[in-house]
Design an enzyme around this catalytic site. Structure first.
Site, PDB file in Angstrom:
ATOM      1  N   GLN A   1      -4.232  -1.221  10.033  1.00 17.96           N
ATOM      2  CA  GLN A   1      -4.383  -2.483   8.588  1.00 17.96           C
ATOM      3  C   GLN A   1      -4.637  -3.538  10.080  1.00 17.96           C
ATOM      4  O   GLN A   1      -4.197  -3.712  11.136  1.00 17.96           O
ATOM      5  CB  GLN A   1      -2.625  -2.702   8.591  1.00 17.96           C
ATOM      6  CG  GLN A   1      -2.193  -4.678   8.160  1.00 17.96           C
ATOM      7  CD  GLN A   1      -3.078  -4.349   6.247  1.00 17.96           C
ATOM      8  OE1 GLN A   1      -3.277  -3.518   6.054  1.00 17.96           O
ATOM      9  NE2 GLN A   1      -3.688  -5.691   6.615  1.00 17.96           N
TER      10      GLN A   1
ATOM     11  N   LYS B   1       0.005  -1.304   0.150  1.00 18.16           N
ATOM     12  CA  LYS B   1       0.424  -0.001  -0.113  1.00 18.16           C
ATOM     13  C   LYS B   1       0.690   1.246  -0.065  1.00 18.16           C
ATOM     14  O   LYS B   1       0.497   2.410  -0.554  1.00 18.16           O
ATOM     15  CB  LYS B   1      -0.953   0.020   1.321  1.00 18.16           C
ATOM     16  CG  LYS B   1      -1.956  -1.407   1.057  1.00 18.16           C
ATOM     17  CD  LYS B   1      -2.056  -1.462   2.879  1.00 18.16           C
ATOM     18  CE  LYS B   1      -3.501  -2.578   2.263  1.00 18.16           C
ATOM     19  NZ  LYS B   1      -4.190  -2.605   3.843  1.00 18.16           N
TER      20      LYS B   1
ATOM     21  N   ASP C   1     -11.204   2.806   4.021  1.00 11.49           N
ATOM     22  CA  ASP C   1     -11.914   1.634   3.702  1.00 11.49           C
ATOM     23  C   ASP C   1     -13.317   0.943   4.063  1.00 11.49           C
ATOM     24  O   ASP C   1     -13.077   0.322   3.985  1.00 11.49           O
ATOM     25  CB  ASP C   1     -10.726  -0.200   5.521  1.00 11.49           C
ATOM     26  CG  ASP C   1      -9.649  -0.320   4.580  1.00 11.49           C
ATOM     27  OD1 ASP C   1      -9.327  -0.435   3.331  1.00 11.49           O
ATOM     28  OD2 ASP C   1      -8.907  -0.778   5.579  1.00 11.49           O
TER      29      ASP C   1
END
Ligand code: NAP
Length: 345
Positions: free
Chosen positions: A134, A90, A160
């Site tokens: 994460q 990422k 997200d």
């Protein structure tokens, strides 16, 4: 930009199609057309490449207009090796596209309040438009910790789309930022001109990060949606009625040819690293190049859809190189969108 696939299992998201098995066929099978032919490849890698090419100048234009690039903060807690790999992908992809990407690391011994405090600080940051935590957080933080952290991310920075507020807005069909994997699937279906409205979509899997938002997005595009899970009886029969079948299960090759209506569009979200020779041999016949790859590497990446499905489906996403590369691309798209909505332009 090429986002190369590297090893570990879950979320091995950024796959290139150099292991792909599905043959490329010029013709798309319409639903109901005969089986026994090779499914059209839904090439997520190619779409991801195109989208990232388009995003790059837009990121540069934003930076020129605002004196800073759109910013993404990635929070990584602990030492999970797979998480490190995904985060590195990422960071690399975002940086190459011109974003500011800051990796905020906390040790495995960090407390839940340490993580919440960091997220709060990032919520107030002027240079970070997107925040991603994460998953997974260290187990010691407790079962509800992850959702609590997601819910602390400001909705306008929740790239997200996992917070309760983001999910609620999606359910109400007024989404802000939508989970990257399911929105990547919709991009792929659209770019491949696979009609959604009025068709029966079956989603196998009901996770908060893939199955549920996937079902919502398909519903909002006027599909008739069925959601299946581990307690669904007659799973193959239910799936066989699908015009669009999305597998997001985490079981290698679960979806076999008897799950698929001839000509259906099949989207394989699953990313499973197989290390068991018995599973590899169930998926690939002797002499198959992917079995040879497994034998030489000792492991191989496979989806939730059995490779034999290519003989029945009208269109099929390969693994790797299908949905995976789109996930990170949608993260970039979400970060740019978040930046524009926060500061304009
Ligand atoms: P998850 O949270 O483990 O959810 C799996 C879902 O599949 C659950 O709803 C489960 O049902 C259902 N299920 C499990 N076994 C089943 C069976 N035998 N029959 C029917 N349903 C069954 O997994 P996830 O996070 O959604 O991920 C699913 C897959 O997608 C994994 O392979 C993951 O690595 C992959 N993934 C890929 C990307 C990408 O970028 N391409 C992103 C995220 C995830 P219950 O609810 O009843 O337990």
């Amino acid at each position: 930009m090429t986002l190369r696939q590297i090893a570990p299992a879950r979320g091995e998201e950024h796959g290139r199609n150099d292991e792909g098995t599905v043959r490329r066929a010029a013709d798309a099978c319409a639903p109901g057309s005969a089986g026994g032919m090779s499914a059209r490849v839904l090439d997520g890698q190619a779409l991801a490449n195109r989208m990232q090419r388009d995003i790059k100048p837009e990121v540069a234009a934003f930076a020129a207009r605002h004196g800073r690039p759109p910013g993404l903060a990635i929070v990584l807690v602990g030492d999970d090796p797979a998480s490190h790999v995904y985060v590195n992908h990422k960071v690399k992809a975002g940086t190459e596209a011109g974003f500011r990407v800051d990796l905020e690391r906390l040790p495995a011994t960090a407390s839940l309040s340490d993580v919440l405090a960091l997220v709060q600080r990032l919520n107030g940051s002027a240079v970070h438009d997107g925040i991603l935590v994460q998953s997974p957080l260290p187990k010691a933080m407790g079962a509800g910790a992850e959702q609590q952290v997601f819910d602390t991310i400001a909705v306008e920075k929740d790239v997200d789309g996992f917070s309760a507020e983001s999910v609620g807005l999606l359910v109400q069909k007024r989404p802000k930022l939508v989970a990257c994997t399911p929105s990547g699937v919709i991009e792929l279906l659209d770019s491949e001109k696979i009609a959604i409205a009025g068709r029966h979509a079956v989603v196998v899997g009901r996770s908060d990060i893939v199955g549920k938002p996937m079902a919502m997005l398909l519903l909002h595009r006027d599909a008739t949606v069925t959601i299946c899970h581990s307690k669904t009886p007659n799973l193959a029969e239910v799936c066989r009625d699908a015009d669009i079948l999305v597998a997001a299960v985490g079981r290698p090759g679960l979806v076999t040819r008897d799950f698929v209506k001839p000509g259906a569009a099949v989207v394989d979200v699953g990313i499973n690293r197989v290390t068991d020779p018995a599973i590899a041999s169930r998926l690939y016949p002797a002499g198959h190049k992917r079995l040879a790859l497994f034998q030489s590497k000792g492991s191989i990446l496979v989806g939730d859809v059995h490779p034999e499905v290519e003989e029945v489906a009208g269109a099929l996403t390969p693994v790797p190189g299908g949905v995976g590369p789109l996930t990170i691309t949608m993260l970039m798209a979400n970060t740019l969108k978040a930046a524009r909505e926060r500061v304009g332009g």
